[in-house]
Enzyme design. Structure first.
Site, mmCIF file in Angstrom:
data_model
loop_
_atom_site.group_PDB
_atom_site.id
_atom_site.type_symbol
_atom_site.label_atom_id
_atom_site.label_comp_id
_atom_site.label_asym_id
_atom_site.label_seq_id
_atom_site.Cartn_x
_atom_site.Cartn_y
_atom_site.Cartn_z
ATOM 1 C CB CYS A 1 15.898 -42.124 88.091
ATOM 2 S SG CYS A 1 15.038 -41.928 89.670
ATOM 3 C CG HIS B 1 12.820 -41.830 85.033
ATOM 4 N ND1 HIS B 1 12.196 -42.953 85.853
ATOM 5 C CD2 HIS B 1 12.985 -40.807 85.940
ATOM 6 C CE1 HIS B 1 12.297 -42.623 86.940
ATOM 7 N NE2 HIS B 1 12.674 -41.425 87.160
ATOM 8 C CG ASN C 1 10.143 -42.165 89.994
ATOM 9 O OD1 ASN C 1 10.980 -43.058 89.621
ATOM 10 N ND2 ASN C 1 10.563 -40.811 90.012
#
Length: 336
Positions: free
Chosen positions: A125, A261, A292
């Site tokens: 990520c 993020h 996500n």
């Protein structure tokens, strides 16, 4: 005795900037109600724990290459840069299930980029922010005139759809930026790091190699220790974010946007509160309708903030990516 020749030093522009951004969101919208029965959950339960209302999942024809190339094309158009001006293509992804060739080479070909370096970068990520920092240094070092940075993911391929801790969190998509030369400082120094002692916090249930020798009970999938990740993200990433602000020589009050993020809405809001961001700073909540998307989340969030008018072109944004490793990278940038 012959003398050793002196090599010509590399040279590039004094500064670099993000010149354009683009995104691709799959057409299929997956609401919480579709996921909840399989994990013995509900729309309310998912919203309370993640803030997510819906996410996008890619169809059979929407590969990481197809999505990445679509986002890259939009970023090039936004930047006013042609494919022949790109000197390097960097792709951040965790869901390209071919060890070779590099996905970056495929995306470069699909985008019309030729005779340029192309390679993948793996930092989960935090992959996009790592690639962004590398792109900045490539431009300033003179290794590439412009760098195309792509984050593209099909997280729906990596999750266990019966895992109550992860099945509802992740979505698919791609985002891209073009990094090029600048007359003024437009990207602050990167602040980054990793803590391999916590590698178990976000992991994969089995190695791909196990598929060659035996048949595991389930396909290797992403696993996550939610509370461990939450605590680390809120406390350690707040410290990293402050360091990024300090490195750039700005304060929270100077920011126009906070683009972290999109891991979980609770993490995003906790970070914003811990950093004591002024009310006028736009905080990205793209996760609510996108989920996500791992390495794609920051460029997708950046594109959404600009497209919605929530933040102006030329404004300052604090970006920070974090994830498996546990790893992180953050820097202050001027929005394209």
């Amino acid at each position: 005795m012959p003398t050793t020749p002196v090599l010509r030093p590399s040279s590039g522009p004094a500064y670099a900037r993000i010149a354009g951004v683009g995104g691709y969101r799959p057409s299929r919208v997956v609401p919480n109600e579709e996921i909840a029965p399989r994990i013995d959950s509900s729309d309310t339960w998912i919203r309370e724990r993640s803030g997510i209302v819906e996410r996008r999942w890619a169809g059979p024809e929407e590969s990481v290459a197809v999505m990445g190339a679509a986002a890259a094309g939009k970023a090039l158009a936004h930047a006013g840069v042609t494919p022949d001006q790109i000197g390097c293509v960097l792709v951040a992804t965790s869901t390209h299930f071919r060890q070779l060739p590099a996905l970056a080479a495929d995306i470069a070909h699909r985008t019309g980029v030729t005779d340029a370096a192309a390679f993948d970068l793996s930092a989960a990520c935090a992959g996009f922010t790592h690639a962004l920092a590398v792109a900045h240094d490539l431009v300033r070092g003179g290794s590439a005139g412009h760098v195309l940075v792509v984050g593209t993911e099909r997280m729906s391929d990596l999750i266990d759809h019966d895992d109550r801790s992860t099945a509802f969190l992740f979505g698919d998509g791609a985002g891209a930026v073009v990094v090029g030369p600048s007359d003024l400082p437009a990207m602050g120094p990167v602040v980054w790091g990793a803590d391999g002692s916590q590698g178990h916090a976000i992991d994969q249930s089995a190695s791909w190699l196990e598929l060659r020798h035996e048949r595991p009970e389930r396909f290797p999938a992403l696993t996550m220790q939610g509370q461990t990740v939450f605590r680390w993200a809120v406390y350690e990433m707040a410290r990293a974010a402050r360091r990024a602000l300090e490195a750039a020589g700005v304060d929270a009050a100077d920011l126009d946007a906070f683009v972290p993020h999109q891991a979980n809405l609770r993490i995003v809001d906790a970070l914003a509160n811990t950093l004591r961001l002024p009310a006028g700073v736009a905080v990205s909540h793209d996760i609510v309708h996108t989920g996500n998307t791992s390495a794609a989340s920051i460029p997708l969030a950046m594109e959404q903030l600009l497209a919605s008018g929530a933040v102006r072109s030329g404004g300052l944004a604090l970006t920070i990516g974090f994830g498996a490793g546990l790893s992180y990278a953050g820097q202050v940038v001027t929005l394209p």
